[in-house]
Design a protein around this motif. Structure first.
Motif, short mmCIF file in Angstrom:
data_model
loop_
_atom_site.label_atom_id
_atom_site.label_comp_id
_atom_site.label_asym_id
_atom_site.label_seq_id
_atom_site.Cartn_x
_atom_site.Cartn_y
_atom_site.Cartn_z
N VAL A 152 4.83 26.73 -10.65
CA VAL A 152 4.87 25.02 -10.57
C VAL A 152 5.45 25.20 -9.62
CG1 VAL A 152 6.76 23.64 -11.93
CG2 VAL A 152 5.76 26.32 -13.35
N TRP A 153 6.27 26.21 -9.26
CA TRP A 153 6.73 25.08 -7.32
C TRP A 153 5.48 25.18 -6.30
CZ3 TRP A 153 11.10 23.17 -6.04
CH2 TRP A 153 12.51 23.38 -6.81
N ALA A 154 4.61 25.69 -6.57
CA ALA A 154 3.68 25.79 -5.39
C ALA A 154 2.91 24.52 -6.34
CB ALA A 154 2.87 27.28 -5.99
N GLU A 155 2.62 24.58 -7.74
CA GLU A 155 2.14 22.74 -7.67
C GLU A 155 3.09 21.49 -7.12
OE1 GLU A 155 -1.41 22.26 -8.37
OE2 GLU A 155 -0.78 23.93 -9.89
N ILE A 156 3.75 22.20 -7.53
CA ILE A 156 5.41 20.81 -6.78
C ILE A 156 5.06 21.13 -5.20
CG2 ILE A 156 7.58 20.25 -6.73
CD1 ILE A 156 7.98 21.51 -9.51
N THR A 157 4.68 21.89 -4.64
CA THR A 157 4.39 21.70 -3.11
C THR A 157 3.28 20.98 -2.43
OG1 THR A 157 5.84 23.72 -3.32
CG2 THR A 157 4.23 22.96 -0.63
N MET A 158 2.34 21.53 -3.48
CA MET A 158 0.91 20.29 -3.10
C MET A 158 0.91 19.09 -3.31
SD MET A 158 -1.31 22.51 -2.00
CE MET A 158 -2.84 21.91 -2.16
N ALA A 159 2.03 18.73 -4.48
CA ALA A 159 2.14 17.42 -4.99
C ALA A 159 2.19 16.57 -3.21
CB ALA A 159 2.67 17.11 -6.24
N ALA A 160 3.97 17.89 -3.25
CA ALA A 160 4.48 16.81 -2.31
C ALA A 160 3.63 16.59 -0.54
CB ALA A 160 5.77 17.82 -1.99
N LEU A 161 2.94 17.81 -0.58
CA LEU A 161 1.97 17.56 0.44
C LEU A 161 0.73 16.43 0.42
CD1 LEU A 161 1.92 21.46 2.19
CD2 LEU A 161 2.95 20.01 2.98
N ALA A 162 0.69 17.29 -0.58
CA ALA A 162 -0.43 15.12 -0.74
C ALA A 162 0.44 14.04 -0.54
CB ALA A 162 -1.15 15.46 -2.30
N GLY A 163 1.14 14.28 -1.89
CA GLY A 163 1.79 13.04 -1.27
C GLY A 163 2.71 12.09 0.16
N SER A 164 3.06 13.10 0.14
CA SER A 164 3.47 12.80 1.94
C SER A 164 2.84 12.41 2.30
CB SER A 164 4.63 13.42 2.83
OG SER A 164 4.41 14.79 2.12
N ALA A 165 1.24 13.19 2.91
CA ALA A 165 0.46 13.09 3.83
C ALA A 165 -0.62 11.59 3.91
CB ALA A 165 -1.07 13.83 3.38
N PHE A 166 -0.94 11.61 2.34
CA PHE A 166 -1.46 9.71 1.96
C PHE A 166 -0.54 8.26 2.20
CE2 PHE A 166 -2.75 6.89 -2.18
CZ PHE A 166 -3.66 6.84 -1.20
N TYR A 167 1.17 9.01 1.96
CA TYR A 167 1.89 8.17 2.58
C TYR A 167 1.99 8.24 4.05
CZ TYR A 167 6.17 5.45 2.95
OH TYR A 167 7.57 4.64 3.34
N GLY A 168 1.58 9.04 4.49
CA GLY A 168 2.01 9.70 6.18
C GLY A 168 0.68 8.31 6.71
N PHE A 169 -0.68 8.42 6.28
CA PHE A 169 -1.56 8.04 6.34
C PHE A 169 -1.98 6.78 6.72
CE2 PHE A 169 -5.74 5.83 5.39
CZ PHE A 169 -6.71 6.69 5.95
N TRP A 170 -0.90 5.76 5.72
CA TRP A 170 -0.16 4.32 5.43
C TRP A 170 0.67 4.35 5.98
CZ3 TRP A 170 -4.97 2.02 3.79
CH2 TRP A 170 -4.83 2.77 2.66
N ALA A 171 0.99 5.05 6.86
CA ALA A 171 2.07 4.73 7.65
C ALA A 171 1.29 4.85 9.39
CB ALA A 171 3.20 5.51 7.12
N LEU A 213 0.74 -0.85 -0.03
CA LEU A 213 -0.02 -0.16 -0.25
C LEU A 213 0.84 1.03 0.22
CD1 LEU A 213 -2.83 -1.01 2.93
CD2 LEU A 213 -2.95 -0.52 0.50
N LYS A 214 1.91 1.49 0.08
CA LYS A 214 2.93 2.57 1.07
C LYS A 214 3.29 2.71 -0.64
CE LYS A 214 5.18 1.51 4.90
NZ LYS A 214 6.00 1.61 5.85
N ILE A 215 4.23 1.24 -1.00
CA ILE A 215 4.53 2.23 -2.85
C ILE A 215 3.63 2.24 -3.16
CG2 ILE A 215 5.46 0.57 -3.90
CD1 ILE A 215 6.37 -2.17 -2.42
N SER A 216 2.25 1.94 -3.25
CA SER A 216 1.08 2.21 -4.05
C SER A 216 0.95 3.58 -3.89
CB SER A 216 0.30 1.25 -4.11
OG SER A 216 0.32 -0.17 -4.21
N ALA A 217 1.31 3.77 -2.81
CA ALA A 217 0.91 5.66 -2.47
C ALA A 217 1.42 6.27 -3.29
CB ALA A 217 1.01 5.89 -1.07
N THR A 218 3.00 5.96 -3.28
CA THR A 218 3.53 6.80 -4.39
C THR A 218 3.20 6.66 -5.82
OG1 THR A 218 5.32 5.52 -4.21
CG2 THR A 218 5.40 7.20 -1.85
N LEU A 219 3.26 5.72 -6.08
CA LEU A 219 2.94 5.89 -6.99
C LEU A 219 2.15 6.51 -7.82
CD1 LEU A 219 4.33 1.64 -7.97
CD2 LEU A 219 5.56 3.85 -8.49
N ALA A 220 0.57 5.51 -7.07
CA ALA A 220 -0.78 7.31 -7.87
C ALA A 220 -0.29 8.21 -8.27
CB ALA A 220 -1.60 5.96 -6.34
#
Lengths: 263, 379, 297
Positions: free
Chosen positions: B344-363, B304-311
């Motif tokens: 672009v950087w703002a969008e990347i920041t959002m992606a980073a936040l969403a990605g780590s939050a999603f991963y963090g949820f599963w962790a 699930l954690k691998i898939s969370a980042t891949l998604a």
């Protein structure tokens, strides 16, 4: 000694089990004939590869014999297993790390469909029997090795089968803990009057515990001697210094040596 | 002679180099700006250096309040040096800028070193302490970035300063939110749910047939290593530009890692424990529920954690191959084209936040569910 | 070896399923053609036609293999711009585009792995680096850093750096973090007893590194290299999208612009073959090295 006139609990006749491996067939058991009466404490002793564990697994229907017959409580091992005729204790405690000690003991009861109250009542009783009262809420990995093994014995006792199959249950424990647990197993046996089959590779352990000692030897795995112990059922630890004890131990040692020379 | 030199070098504490380097860098900056119009920056910097140099020693002996005071002092001194740098430097020359920047870096690094050397407290305080060090490091980096971009007047089409990205994050919330919903919620989440769900169900089927398991595990492992993301143009062609094609890419990406992990997990219970189940004559379903699924949980969560980042990766990259006029990948590629790099950087920041939050949820969920596993104990 | 038959069966089943899917996926177009042309199709005709379209929704496996063959050997041997006729690789062949992708992937992978190992050594030997950098290295694995790719390409292009290097940069940073995390784990693999033993022999730090930490990190090193090289390839392909100067990523994108499904599938398979080869080569080196070190049978 009890009389074993009534029908034997476990009866094996010319039992053979051959594994086929890449290096050719391995005769794990050959022509094993054995009869175990109700209330007996039987030890199986022998060097590794002699088939003592395999025999126990055949009794438990974890292996199928290739020839011969075996009955447990007058039934086939398969039927006996389905009738939940025995509890099995492995060498490692094999407790589930995600369940508490109580959860582990109640697991077989849950599978067998006992009610919640009944499960709790029985768990309390067997945990008291193995002196683990007060540890119900602990997880297995928070307990010492000896305590874990006691919990696994409690789990085997929980559903009141009249046969207890123990496969080197104390093999991984140190000598001091082992002595204590041996004493406790004897007490347990006296109180519950179960039939116990006990695999070990320690001569003093076998002599101290058993009413009947089955000496086995490897290649092919077979029985070389069956010794009925004259020791009384009440056995304090210091019985191990008595001449009778030393005599039996000597006979076991002789049996093991004979089997070794044969092979 | 050489040996003596080597001994002298190794006997010096690491702090020596940091302190020494910082003082040299600041001295250089001071020297260069001596006749300049804004010596303030350099003066502040030197003050900071002296504060740092003295405090590092006292820190080793004292504790408690003194420690906290010292740390605050160091942070303050660093802040002053940085402020001086930022306000003064368009006027100063490159040498001064470089000197001051090096001193900020060394100062920040010294603070990090000190924080890392502190004895670890038990409980929550210790956990916060563990977070503090990387946080200080991150702040130092961002700060250096800000200062460097301003002082060296780096064009915004190359690298915008963090403050500008921050402003964009606040001012463009509505666009960022729309993009997040489009890419993360609709594309990534739905694909993740379908892909992982299907993989787990399929794993249960595979598990019943040993032949299928022996065949599918190597094939699945092989497919999981391939650049499945390349299927994006095909799915865009099949399912159109909107989110279903993104979800399909995500399904294709997460399916095999999840399948392989689940199948391995279902085989993870010890043979002894399975024998035990047999001695109780437990049914297949009972053995599954009581033994094999719990034993498989560490593997399932790994999948699930691998898939969370891949998604999220799949959903973003798939948008590079065609999308409606919204979505993170779409925004990134179009704003890059318009040279609006702060967006672009703002969008990347959002992606980073969403990605780590999603991963963090599963962790976090993993820690709750597999608390018993050796890797999770004693934390 | 016991798994050969099951693997073969599963693979054949997948190919059979693929063939089975080709018919319904492409049938609609054939039926429309038939209605428009005013002729009728028997089922057999329909099935055979779905396997031979020039722009199918789903090409049949043999079509993909044919396209792969045509855009490699046939293009280079017989093509007007092919290697056989001009002495340089044709820009219409997958050999050329595969080479463009491979070179950037490999360069980036080497850079990323080198830096990753260096940082891992720093993290293992320096507490401050461990406490400050390691959490970021772990966190960076959870975020889609590939989103940075288009920006890096465009920015580097605007300052005059183009061609191989920008793609290699992306490949490098995608392979960098897995290597850092794996190597840190590997260098920390020796247990306290082994480290104490080194101490009893009064081994120097360098000796301890060369004789204990480095050898015990090898299994981790290779495992993370396998992840790293696959990630580097993905990074290169994505890095090829914004500035179209050749590479498998460009083939994928231009195929999707012009609806050339066969081209997309061929490029996809070329990328898959490349990935499998790269991972396979790392795996081979791993097997040989670990066997020599006595760490694997």
């Amino acid at each position: 000694m009890r009389d074993t006139v009534d029908a034997p609990v476990i009866q094996a006749q010319d039992l053979c089990l051959t594994f086929t491996t890449n290096d050719g067939p391995v005769h794990a058991l050959k022509d094993v004939t054995l009869s175990i009466g109700k209330g007996d404490f039987v030890s199986f002793i022998g060097p590794s590869g002699c088939g003592k564990t395999t025999l126990l697994r055949v009794i438990a229907d974890l292996e199928q014999p290739t020839a011969g017959t075996i009955t447990v409580n007058g039934m086939t091992p398969d039927a006996a297993r389905k009738a939940r005729a025995y509890g099995y204790v492995f060498q490692a405690a094999g407790l589930y790390p995600w369940r508490t000690i109580e959860g582990n003991v109640t697991l077989p009861l849950e599978i067998m469909g006992y009610s919640r109250e009944e499960r709790q009542r029985r768990a309390a009783r067997v945990l008291e029997l193995v002196e683990l009262k007060g540890f119900e809420r602990k997880f297995p990995w928070q307990l010492s090795g000896g305590m874990q093994q006691r919990a696994s014995i409690a789990r085997a006792l929980a559903f009141d089968a009249d046969i207890l199959l123990m496969d080197e249950p104390f093999g991984a424990l140190d000598e001091i803990v082992r002595d204590r647990l041996n004493e406790e197993v004897l007490k347990l046996w006296a109180r519950t009057e179960k039939t116990i089959c006990f695999v070990t590779h320690s001569i003093p352990e076998a002599v101290y515990l058993s009413t009947k000692i089955v000496v086995m030897s490897p290649r092919p795995g077979r029985i070389t001697d069956i010794i009925d112990s004259p020791l009384p059922r009440e056995r304090p630890l210091d019985i191990r210094d008595s001449p009778e004890f030393i005599d039996i131990a000597h006979r076991v040692r002789e049996g093991l040596r004979a089997g070794h020379i044969d092979a | 002679m050489i040996r003596l030199l080597a001994e002298v070098i190794t006997s010096m504490h690491a702090g020596f180099w940091q302190k020494g380097g910082m003082i040299v860098a600041l001295g250089y900056a001071l020297w260069r700006s001596y006749g300049g119009e804004q010596p303030l920056a350099a003066i502040l910097g030197v003050t900071a250096a002296i504060v740092l140099a003295t405090m590092h020693e006292t820190l080793r002996r004292r504790a408690g309040l003194a420690l906290a005071l010292n740390l605050t002092g160091i942070a303050l001194a660093l802040a002053l040096a940085g402020q001086g740098l930022v306000s003064a430097l368009p006027l100063a020359d490159t040498g001064t800028v470089a000197g001051l920047m090096v001193s900020i870096w060394l100062g920040g690094w010294m603070l990090v070193a000190m924080l890392a050397d502190l004895p670890r407290r038990p409980g929550l305080a210790g956990r916060l302490q563990g977070l503090l060090t990387p946080l200080v490091f991150g702040v130092t980096l961002i700060w250096l970035w800000e200062a460097a971009v301003r002082a060296l007047s780096v064009p915004r089409v190359i690298l915008p300063p963090p403050s500008m990205i921050g402003t964009r994050l606040v001012s463009a919330t509505d666009i960022l939110w729309v993009d997040l919903v489009q890419t993360f919620v609709k594309g990534a989440l739905s694909g993740f749910a379908i892909g992982c769900g299907a993989a787990i169900v399929f794993a249960l089927v595979v598990d019943r047939f040993g032949f299928l398991r022996r065949g599918l595990l190597p094939v699945g492992n092989f497919l999981a290593a391939l650049p499945i993301i390349g299927t994006a143009p095909i799915f865009v062609m099949w399912f159109g530009f909107d989110w279903p094609s993104k979800a399909a890419v995500v399904v294709a990406m997460v399916f095999f890692p999840m399948l392989v992990n689940t199948v391995q997990g279902l085989a993870a219970s010890e043979p002894m424990q399975r024998d035990l189940m047999r001695t109780w004559s437990a049914s297949w379903v009972q053995a599954l529920i009581f033994l094999r699924l719990p034993a498989a949980m560490p593997f399932i969560f790994n999948g699930l954690k691998i898939s969370a980042t891949l998604a999220l990766i799949g959903a973003i990259v798939a948008e590079f191959f065609g999308s409606p006029t919204r979505g993170m990948g779409f925004r990134i590629s179009t704003e890059v084209g318009r040279l609006q790099l702060d967006m672009v950087w703002a969008e990347i920041t959002m992606a980073a936040l969403a990605g780590s939050a999603f991963y963090g949820f599963w962790a976090l969920l993993e820690r709750r569910v597999t608390f018993w596993h050796p890797s999770q104990r004693g934390r | 070896m016991k798994s050969v038959l099951p693997v073969l069966t599963v693979t054949l089943t997948l190919i059979a399923l693929w063939y089975a899917a080709v018919v319904p996926m492409n049938a609609q177009w054939e039926r429309d053609q038939a209605t428009r042309g005013g002729y009728t199709l028997t089922n057999a005709e329909l099935i055979s036609r779905t396997m031979t379209q020039s722009r199918p929704r789903l090409p049949a496996p043999h079509q993909v293999v044919g396209e792969l063959w045509a855009s490699t050997w046939v293009e280079e041997r017989h093509g007007r711009r092919g290697w056989w006729n001009t002495g340089s690789l044709s820009n219409r062949s997958l050999v050329y585009h595969g080479w463009v992708t491979l070179s950037a992937t490999f360069l980036g992978f080497v850079i990323g792995t080198g830096l990753g190992v260096a940082l891992a050594v720093g993290i293992v030997y320096n507490r401050a680096m461990d406490a400050s950098v390691m959490p970021w290295a772990i966190a960076s694995q959870t975020i889609p850093i590939i989103a940075l790719a288009p920006m890096i390409i465009v920015v580097l292009n605007s300052v005059g750096i183009s061609g191989l290097l920008p793609k290699a940069v992306i490949a490098a940073y995608l392979s960098f973090f897995p290597v850092v995390v794996g190597m840190v784990k590997g260098l920390r693999a020796p247990d306290a007893m082994q480290l104490d033993q080194m101490k009893t022999w009064n081994a120097s730090g360098v000796q301890g590194f060369l004789k204990l930490r480095l050898p015990s990190s090898m299994p981790y090193f290779f495992a993370s290299m396998k992840i790293g090289i696959a990630a580097a390839l993905v990074g290169t392909i994505v890095g090829e999208l914004p500035v179209q100067q050749g590479g498998l990523g460009v083939r994928l994108l231009s195929g999707s612009y012009f609806g050339q499904t066969l081209q997309i599938w061929a490029a996809l398979f070329a990328a898959a073959i490349l990935a499998a080869t790269l991972v396979g080569v790392v795996g081979l080196i791993q097997r040989v090295t670990l066997r020599r070190m006595g760490l694997a049978p």
